[in-house]
Design a protein around this motif. Structure first.
Motif, mmCIF file in Angstrom:
data_model
loop_
_atom_site.group_PDB
_atom_site.id
_atom_site.type_symbol
_atom_site.label_atom_id
_atom_site.label_comp_id
_atom_site.label_asym_id
_atom_site.label_seq_id
_atom_site.Cartn_x
_atom_site.Cartn_y
_atom_site.Cartn_z
ATOM 1 N N ARG A 1 0.904 -1.339 -0.137
ATOM 2 C CA ARG A 1 -0.091 0.064 0.124
ATOM 3 C C ARG A 1 0.812 1.364 0.023
ATOM 4 O O ARG A 1 0.504 2.437 -0.047
ATOM 5 N N ASN A 2 2.061 0.926 0.191
ATOM 6 C CA ASN A 2 3.078 2.235 0.010
ATOM 7 C C ASN A 2 3.786 2.542 -1.183
ATOM 8 O O ASN A 2 3.787 1.615 -2.109
ATOM 9 N N VAL A 3 4.378 3.459 -1.359
ATOM 10 C CA VAL A 3 5.125 4.202 -2.430
ATOM 11 C C VAL A 3 6.097 3.073 -2.677
ATOM 12 O O VAL A 3 6.717 2.355 -1.712
ATOM 13 N N HIS A 4 6.223 2.559 -3.943
ATOM 14 C CA HIS A 4 7.497 2.018 -4.632
ATOM 15 C C HIS A 4 8.058 2.553 -5.864
ATOM 16 O O HIS A 4 7.298 3.252 -6.406
ATOM 17 N N VAL A 5 9.411 2.302 -6.025
ATOM 18 C CA VAL A 5 9.974 2.813 -6.992
ATOM 19 C C VAL A 5 10.983 1.374 -7.713
ATOM 20 O O VAL A 5 11.573 0.885 -6.904
ATOM 21 N N MET A 6 11.160 1.562 -9.156
ATOM 22 C CA MET A 6 12.055 0.765 -9.692
ATOM 23 C C MET A 6 13.049 1.418 -10.291
ATOM 24 O O MET A 6 12.673 2.245 -11.263
ATOM 25 N N PHE A 7 14.156 1.363 -9.996
ATOM 26 C CA PHE A 7 15.498 2.064 -10.446
ATOM 27 C C PHE A 7 15.907 1.421 -11.782
ATOM 28 O O PHE A 7 15.478 0.410 -12.069
ATOM 29 N N GLY A 8 16.590 2.389 -12.376
ATOM 30 C CA GLY A 8 16.831 1.846 -13.692
ATOM 31 C C GLY A 8 17.642 0.554 -14.119
ATOM 32 O O GLY A 8 17.431 -0.154 -14.793
ATOM 33 N N GLY A 9 18.768 0.175 -13.187
ATOM 34 C CA GLY A 9 19.467 -1.182 -13.261
ATOM 35 C C GLY A 9 18.397 -1.989 -12.867
ATOM 36 O O GLY A 9 18.621 -3.253 -13.963
ATOM 37 N N GLY A 10 17.321 -1.936 -12.199
ATOM 38 C CA GLY A 10 16.442 -2.979 -11.914
ATOM 39 C C GLY A 10 15.522 -3.329 -13.045
ATOM 40 O O GLY A 10 15.143 -4.242 -13.616
ATOM 41 N N ALA A 11 15.095 -2.161 -13.677
ATOM 42 C CA ALA A 11 14.058 -2.258 -14.890
ATOM 43 C C ALA A 11 14.661 -2.556 -15.998
ATOM 44 O O ALA A 11 14.164 -3.307 -16.993
ATOM 45 N N ARG A 12 16.062 -2.358 -16.172
ATOM 46 C CA ARG A 12 16.552 -3.206 -17.397
ATOM 47 C C ARG A 12 16.542 -4.798 -17.175
ATOM 48 O O ARG A 12 16.393 -5.276 -18.274
ATOM 49 N N VAL A 13 16.752 -5.223 -16.227
ATOM 50 C CA VAL A 13 16.516 -6.677 -15.964
ATOM 51 C C VAL A 13 15.138 -7.110 -16.212
ATOM 52 O O VAL A 13 15.015 -8.082 -17.015
ATOM 53 N N ILE A 14 14.465 -6.512 -15.920
ATOM 54 C CA ILE A 14 12.952 -6.776 -16.142
ATOM 55 C C ILE A 14 12.558 -6.784 -17.664
ATOM 56 O O ILE A 14 12.221 -7.654 -18.042
ATOM 57 N N ASP A 15 13.164 -5.739 -18.392
ATOM 58 C CA ASP A 15 12.916 -5.503 -19.829
ATOM 59 C C ASP A 15 13.645 -6.597 -20.374
ATOM 60 O O ASP A 15 13.342 -6.979 -21.649
ATOM 61 N N SER A 16 14.779 -7.089 -19.832
ATOM 62 C CA SER A 16 15.293 -8.228 -20.794
ATOM 63 C C SER A 16 14.767 -9.560 -20.542
ATOM 64 O O SER A 16 14.889 -10.238 -21.280
ATOM 65 N N LEU A 17 14.246 -9.541 -19.528
ATOM 66 C CA LEU A 17 13.171 -10.841 -19.185
ATOM 67 C C LEU A 17 12.250 -10.717 -19.995
ATOM 68 O O LEU A 17 11.467 -12.038 -20.321
ATOM 69 N N PHE A 18 11.434 -9.834 -19.992
ATOM 70 C CA PHE A 18 10.115 -9.705 -20.605
ATOM 71 C C PHE A 18 10.254 -8.535 -21.550
ATOM 72 O O PHE A 18 9.823 -7.259 -21.255
ATOM 73 N N PRO A 19 10.758 -8.648 -22.972
ATOM 74 C CA PRO A 19 10.943 -7.679 -23.551
ATOM 75 C C PRO A 19 9.516 -6.781 -23.905
ATOM 76 O O PRO A 19 8.542 -7.219 -24.386
ATOM 77 N N GLY A 20 9.754 -5.499 -23.961
ATOM 78 C CA GLY A 20 8.469 -4.608 -24.200
ATOM 79 C C GLY A 20 7.691 -4.415 -23.038
ATOM 80 O O GLY A 20 6.496 -3.745 -23.431
ATOM 81 N N PHE A 21 8.112 -4.954 -21.949
ATOM 82 C CA PHE A 21 7.082 -4.983 -20.739
ATOM 83 C C PHE A 21 6.867 -3.522 -20.474
ATOM 84 O O PHE A 21 5.417 -3.181 -20.111
ATOM 85 N N PHE A 22 7.649 -2.523 -20.258
ATOM 86 C CA PHE A 22 7.387 -1.281 -19.847
ATOM 87 C C PHE A 22 6.354 -0.560 -20.832
ATOM 88 O O PHE A 22 5.723 0.327 -20.552
ATOM 89 N N GLY A 23 6.632 -0.807 -22.243
ATOM 90 C CA GLY A 23 5.837 -0.216 -22.896
ATOM 91 C C GLY A 23 4.232 -0.575 -22.811
ATOM 92 O O GLY A 23 3.202 0.255 -22.862
ATOM 93 N N GLU A 24 4.003 -1.993 -22.584
ATOM 94 C CA GLU A 24 2.804 -2.544 -22.059
ATOM 95 C C GLU A 24 2.305 -1.959 -20.723
ATOM 96 O O GLU A 24 1.126 -1.545 -20.649
ATOM 97 N N LEU A 25 3.284 -1.691 -19.912
ATOM 98 C CA LEU A 25 2.800 -1.196 -18.443
ATOM 99 C C LEU A 25 2.267 0.316 -18.793
ATOM 100 O O LEU A 25 1.272 0.794 -18.184
ATOM 101 N N VAL A 26 3.043 1.060 -19.496
ATOM 102 C CA VAL A 26 2.449 2.581 -19.929
ATOM 103 C C VAL A 26 0.931 2.327 -20.318
ATOM 104 O O VAL A 26 0.097 3.364 -20.040
ATOM 105 N N ALA A 27 1.119 1.440 -21.506
ATOM 106 C CA ALA A 27 -0.281 1.683 -22.397
ATOM 107 C C ALA A 27 -1.393 1.295 -21.278
ATOM 108 O O ALA A 27 -2.611 1.443 -21.500
ATOM 109 N N ARG A 28 -1.209 0.640 -20.182
ATOM 110 C CA ARG A 28 -2.437 0.212 -19.238
ATOM 111 C C ARG A 28 -2.309 1.011 -18.062
ATOM 112 O O ARG A 28 -3.323 0.733 -17.199
ATOM 113 N N GLY A 29 -1.631 2.161 -17.953
ATOM 114 C CA GLY A 29 -2.086 3.014 -17.211
ATOM 115 C C GLY A 29 -0.637 3.606 -16.226
ATOM 116 O O GLY A 29 -0.587 4.372 -15.581
#
Length: 468
Positions: free
Chosen positions: A51-79
């Motif tokens: 329920r509290n604020v969370h942030v994903m920094f760039g190094g972690g986001a790069r790992v996620i995008d390498s595991l799920f290509p295009g994930f953050f584009g989908e995330l933005v499209a959904r809100g």
């Protein structure tokens, strides 16, 4: 393939990312999770911090995008809300507002349940990972010599009178801060890891708001108290649905209240009025909910002399940081990346390396070490903080305080600070000649690169001229 089955204990973000990595190396992967993983908008019972604020920094986001290509584009499209982490963030920290130059640091802002739900959906879409929710792991099973973990015994979360055993070639505990791994190891005749703790006794109160339609030149606001006299911090994060997630934080049992008037009064008591002024124009959508975080904790699996094969521990099950600094999710993602690299190396040999656990824990210690140092040293700015204080604490804090002051007006230094924060550069970048020279100049009374600490800067702030 490295084996027939792998099991992940815990279905949080760390568990989902771990399962994605394992799916490339095992015929079958299963996640065992106590909570119901329905992909809903409410935090799981096992993750009250959701329920509290969370942030994903760039190094972690790069790992996620390498595991799920295009994930953050989908995330933005959904809100999800996309921001320039430097330009769109108003951050009062170390007694100054940071400069707000344009940067290449793209950041994504959303609630944790939303992020977990999107990751789980993508995992199910991309892999055949099974999700065994409302189930709990009761114990590990092992071979006769107890040198290898061979599986888990599971039962229903509400009632473990009926259990079953699942065999596995590798089990990874990603169950979080409440991990039972130390007890499981003891039951097999192994020593539990020693624990390092630094006690901060933090309390959160968080709620959702609808922001006003008044024009703003920022999307994110963080207003930190200046140790040792101010123990109160506030965050305003934009999330899906055009809402704000607002968290108030108090160190050392100076807990924020969860009633309407008292919540606003706490916001008014922050070091500067900007935060309260923003909230006063917004409309609350939910009651405030409380969360407590007693201490930073690091279980030193890397120091164990004996450890069974076929078992690993990852993420918050190893270390959990003061959430004020927002490092937890990114550190976990980097540990998952370390696991991926080791399993890829094992794949070339056609079998799991017998030294996998030893090597993995050594690499996770390297991942955890710097964020642990930076978080705990900042916590030690409060004299009430309890824990082992390294001899470097006072000189390091002296130096970092001046770096933060220079972040108020020196574009080059604030960008370097953010790149370190995002795990994109090593902390040694904060000691490169330009930064070191600027700190020494500042310590001798020089004003170059320092702005009025109380005047909130606008976006696109450039370096302050000499004498400003």
């Amino acid at each position: 393939m490295l084996g027939k089955r792998a099991i992940v204990v815990g279905g949080s973000i760390g568990g989902i990312l771990t399962a994605r990595v394992l799916s490339d190396h095992f015929e079958e992967v299963a996640i065992v999770e106590r909570d119901s993983l329905t992909g809903g908008s409410e935090p799981r019972k096992g993750a009250p911090q959701g329920r509290n604020v969370h942030v994903m920094f760039g190094g972690g986001a790069r790992v996620i995008d390498s595991l799920f290509p295009g994930f953050f584009g989908e995330l933005v499209a959904r809100g999800s809300v996309v921001c320039d982490f430097a330009k769109d963030l108003c951050w009062y920290h170390g007694g100054v507002w940071k400069a707000r130059p344009e940067s290449a640091l793209v950041s994504y802002w959303q609630s944790r349940p939303f992020l977990e739900a999107q990751l789980l959906e993508r995992l199910r879409r991309d892999t055949g990972v099974r999700v065994l929710d409302r189930q709990k792991v009761i114990r590990l099973t092992a071979d006769g010599s107890r040198t290898r973990v061979t599986g888990v015994e599971i039962g229903r979360a509400e009632d473990d009178s009926m259990t079953e055993q699942l065999a596995a070639d590798l089990i990874v505990d990603a169950s979080g801060r409440g991990s039972a791994a130390p007890k499981w190891l003891e039951s097999l005749g192994y020593d539990p890891p020693t624990e390092m703790t630094v006690e901060v006794d933090i309390g959160y109160a968080s709620r959702l708001y609808t922001p006003s339609n008044k024009p703003r030149d920022w999307q994110v606001m963080a207003l930190y108290g200046s140790p040792p006299h101010s123990k109160r911090t506030g965050y305003i994060f934009p999330i899906e649905g055009g809402r704000w997630l607002v968290s108030l934080v108090g160190f050392h049992k100076d807990y924020p209240p969860d009633t309407d008037e008292a919540f606003l009064a706490f916001a008014r008591s922050l070091e500067l009025p900007d935060f309260h002024e923003a909230l006063a124009e917004a409309q609350p959508l939910t009651p405030a909910t409380a969360f407590r975080f007693p201490a930073n904790r690091w279980r030193r699996y890397d120091r164990l002399q004996r450890f069974p094969q076929g078992f690993l521990v990852i993420g918050d099950s190893i270390s959990s940081f003061n959430p004020v600094y927002g490092q937890g999710m990114s550190v976990c993602a980097l540990e998952v990346d370390a696991l991926r690299r080791l399993l890829d190396k094992s794949k070339s040999r056609g079998r799991i390396d017998s030294q996998l656990a030893k090597t993995f824990f050594r690499r996770t210690a390297a991942v955890v070490g710097i964020p642990w140092l930076l978080a705990t040293q900042s916590d030690f700015l409060y004299p009430e903080t309890r824990g082992h204080r390294p001899l470097i604490t006072n000189p390091l804090n002296w130096y970092l305080k001046r770096v933060l002051q220079l972040c108020s007006g020196d574009e080059r230094i604030v960008k370097t600070f953010y790149e370190v924060l995002h795990f994109l550069r090593q902390p040694t970048a904060l000691f490169q000649p330009y930064v070191l020279g600027s700190v020494l100049w500042r310590s001798m009374g020089g004003q170059r690169g320092v702005r009025d600490s109380k005047q909130r800067p606008g976006p696109g702030t450039h370096s302050a001229p000499v004498g400003v």
